[in-house]
Write a protein that holds these residues in place. Structure first.
Motif, PDB file in Angstrom:
ATOM      1  N   ARG A 115      30.078  11.705  32.039  1.00 46.76           N
ATOM      2  CA  ARG A 115      29.802  13.113  31.727  1.00 46.76           C
ATOM      3  C   ARG A 115      29.536  13.883  33.029  1.00 46.76           C
ATOM      4  N   TYR A 116      28.616  13.349  33.800  1.00 50.71           N
ATOM      5  CA  TYR A 116      28.273  13.968  35.078  1.00 50.71           C
ATOM      6  C   TYR A 116      29.506  14.078  35.960  1.00 50.71           C
ATOM      7  N   TYR A 117      30.271  13.012  36.019  1.00 49.23           N
ATOM      8  CA  TYR A 117      31.421  12.963  36.915  1.00 49.23           C
ATOM      9  C   TYR A 117      32.520  13.930  36.477  1.00 49.23           C
ATOM     10  N   LEU A 118      32.694  14.115  35.174  1.00 47.21           N
ATOM     11  CA  LEU A 118      33.652  15.106  34.683  1.00 47.21           C
ATOM     12  C   LEU A 118      33.230  16.507  35.127  1.00 47.21           C
ATOM     13  N   VAL A 119      31.958  16.830  34.979  1.00 43.72           N
ATOM     14  CA  VAL A 119      31.467  18.145  35.392  1.00 43.72           C
ATOM     15  C   VAL A 119      31.656  18.325  36.899  1.00 43.72           C
ATOM     16  N   LEU A 120      31.378  17.279  37.674  1.00 42.17           N
ATOM     17  CA  LEU A 120      31.556  17.340  39.120  1.00 42.17           C
ATOM     18  C   LEU A 120      33.008  17.634  39.478  1.00 42.17           C
TER      19      LEU A 120
ATOM     20  N   ILE B 192      48.528  12.796  37.745  1.00 45.79           N
ATOM     21  CA  ILE B 192      47.145  12.312  37.581  1.00 45.79           C
ATOM     22  C   ILE B 192      46.423  13.137  36.535  1.00 45.79           C
ATOM     23  N   HIS B 193      46.546  14.455  36.615  1.00 47.97           N
ATOM     24  CA  HIS B 193      45.825  15.324  35.682  1.00 47.97           C
ATOM     25  C   HIS B 193      46.359  15.208  34.261  1.00 47.97           C
ATOM     26  N   GLN B 194      47.647  14.978  34.092  1.00 48.03           N
ATOM     27  CA  GLN B 194      48.179  14.755  32.738  1.00 48.03           C
ATOM     28  C   GLN B 194      47.552  13.505  32.133  1.00 48.03           C
ATOM     29  N   ARG B 195      47.553  12.423  32.895  1.00 46.52           N
ATOM     30  CA  ARG B 195      46.974  11.169  32.397  1.00 46.52           C
ATOM     31  C   ARG B 195      45.465  11.294  32.219  1.00 46.52           C
ATOM     32  N   TRP B 196      44.801  11.896  33.193  1.00 41.78           N
ATOM     33  CA  TRP B 196      43.346  12.015  33.185  1.00 41.78           C
ATOM     34  C   TRP B 196      42.878  12.859  31.996  1.00 41.78           C
ATOM     35  N   SER B 197      43.495  14.009  31.783  1.00 39.85           N
ATOM     36  CA  SER B 197      43.073  14.870  30.669  1.00 39.85           C
ATOM     37  C   SER B 197      43.359  14.199  29.330  1.00 39.85           C
TER      38      SER B 197
ATOM     39  N   CYS C  75      26.770  19.027  25.334  1.00 36.70           N
ATOM     40  CA  CYS C  75      27.470  19.393  24.101  1.00 36.70           C
ATOM     41  C   CYS C  75      28.981  19.227  24.244  1.00 36.70           C
ATOM     42  N   ASP C  76      29.614  19.004  23.119  1.00 34.48           N
ATOM     43  CA  ASP C  76      31.051  18.765  23.100  1.00 34.48           C
ATOM     44  C   ASP C  76      31.858  19.975  23.578  1.00 34.48           C
ATOM     45  N   ILE C  77      31.343  21.184  23.325  1.00 32.62           N
ATOM     46  CA  ILE C  77      32.052  22.389  23.764  1.00 32.62           C
ATOM     47  C   ILE C  77      32.129  22.419  25.288  1.00 32.62           C
ATOM     48  N   GLU C  78      31.021  22.091  25.946  1.00 38.85           N
ATOM     49  CA  GLU C  78      31.019  22.037  27.414  1.00 38.85           C
ATOM     50  C   GLU C  78      32.002  20.992  27.911  1.00 38.85           C
ATOM     51  N   LEU C  79      31.996  19.811  27.311  1.00 35.54           N
ATOM     52  CA  LEU C  79      32.932  18.768  27.726  1.00 35.54           C
ATOM     53  C   LEU C  79      34.365  19.240  27.554  1.00 35.54           C
TER      54      LEU C  79
ATOM     55  N   ASN D 119      35.513  22.261  27.657  1.00 34.29           N
ATOM     56  CA  ASN D 119      35.839  23.234  28.708  1.00 34.29           C
ATOM     57  C   ASN D 119      36.152  22.545  30.027  1.00 34.29           C
ATOM     58  N   HIS D 120      35.404  21.517  30.355  1.00 39.92           N
ATOM     59  CA  HIS D 120      35.650  20.783  31.598  1.00 39.92           C
ATOM     60  C   HIS D 120      36.971  20.012  31.533  1.00 39.92           C
ATOM     61  N   ILE D 121      37.282  19.474  30.373  1.00 41.97           N
ATOM     62  CA  ILE D 121      38.569  18.774  30.204  1.00 41.97           C
ATOM     63  C   ILE D 121      39.721  19.764  30.379  1.00 41.97           C
ATOM     64  N   LYS D 122      39.555  20.984  29.867  1.00 40.66           N
ATOM     65  CA  LYS D 122      40.595  22.008  30.041  1.00 40.66           C
ATOM     66  C   LYS D 122      40.801  22.349  31.509  1.00 40.66           C
ATOM     67  N   VAL D 123      39.726  22.389  32.275  1.00 42.96           N
ATOM     68  CA  VAL D 123      39.868  22.643  33.712  1.00 42.96           C
ATOM     69  C   VAL D 123      40.726  21.544  34.338  1.00 42.96           C
ATOM     70  N   ILE D 124      40.425  20.293  34.003  1.00 43.12           N
ATOM     71  CA  ILE D 124      41.195  19.163  34.542  1.00 43.12           C
ATOM     72  C   ILE D 124      42.657  19.278  34.106  1.00 43.12           C
ATOM     73  N   LYS D 125      42.869  19.568  32.848  1.00 44.92           N
ATOM     74  CA  LYS D 125      44.239  19.646  32.313  1.00 44.92           C
ATOM     75  C   LYS D 125      45.049  20.754  32.982  1.00 44.92           C
ATOM     76  N   ASN D 126      44.455  21.917  33.154  1.00 47.76           N
ATOM     77  CA  ASN D 126      45.195  23.101  33.610  1.00 47.76           C
ATOM     78  C   ASN D 126      45.236  23.275  35.124  1.00 47.76           C
ATOM     79  N   PHE D 127      44.457  22.504  35.853  1.00 48.38           N
ATOM     80  CA  PHE D 127      44.326  22.728  37.288  1.00 48.38           C
ATOM     81  C   PHE D 127      45.644  22.660  38.065  1.00 48.38           C
ATOM     82  N   PRO D 128      46.485  21.636  37.887  1.00 46.64           N
ATOM     83  CA  PRO D 128      47.700  21.590  38.714  1.00 46.64           C
ATOM     84  C   PRO D 128      48.592  22.818  38.562  1.00 46.64           C
TER      85      PRO D 128
END
Length: 178
Positions: free
Chosen positions: A152-157, A120-125, A21-25, A27-36
């Protein structure tokens, strides 16, 4: 789970979970964005001695973890771009444990790795937020695992990967009372 496994996998081993689902995606994008920024806040006051402390017996130091994150996430970002621009490309694996033993992982201040992660995370997100559901289904081939992985799988990973290594450092900080 024994104490060593808890220290190795403080949030548990990776499980693919629900990536549909898009909501899960999102949330995972937010993790990538906010991690640094989250990582920076966790370690910004660490001394060199603290950075050179292993997160567990036989494990990498905090400095090695931070440099590993920069190396790993740079590779992951490239893999995303390859999958988006080529038809199921075969990616180039790398020896992450050997990379972590190189002097740029052991001896250098962490600022360069943190700058890499931020960029990397700015560009990636940004890229992730532009992808369509069809693009998330694009794949690459991992030759060591002899398997194809969709984005999808790789984003979750990699969302898990951020949280996994963050927990290593956060647990060490709590354990040492820093």
């Amino acid at each position: 789970m024994n104490d060593l496994n808890i220290k190795k996998f403080p949030i548990g081993e990776f499980q693919e979970g629900n990536t549909g689902c898009d909501i899960e995606l999102e949330n995972h994008i937010k993790v990538i964005k906010n991690f640094p920024e989250k990582l920076k806040k966790l370690i910004e006051d660490f001394s060199d001695e603290q950075l050179d402390t292993p997160y567990r017996d036989g494990g990498w130091t905090v400095r090695q973890l931070v440099n590993h994150l920069a190396d790993s996430h740079a590779n992951s970002f490239i893999r995303f771009k390859l999958a988006l621009t080529e038809e199921n490309p075969t990616i180039k694996p790398y020896e992450e444990a050997k990379w972590a033993e190189l002097q740029d992982s052991i001896s250098i201040p962490i600022k360069p790795a943190m700058r890499m992660l931020k960029g990397i995370h700015q560009r990636w997100s940004f890229l992730l937020k532009t992808l369509t559901n069809k693009q998330f289904e694009r794949t690459f081939r991992h030759p060591e695992k002899e398997n194809d992985y969709n984005l999808r799988y790789y984003l979750v990973l990699y969302s898990w990967h951020c949280n996994h290594h963050f927990a290593h450092i956060e647990n060490l900080k709590k354990e040492k009372g820093w």
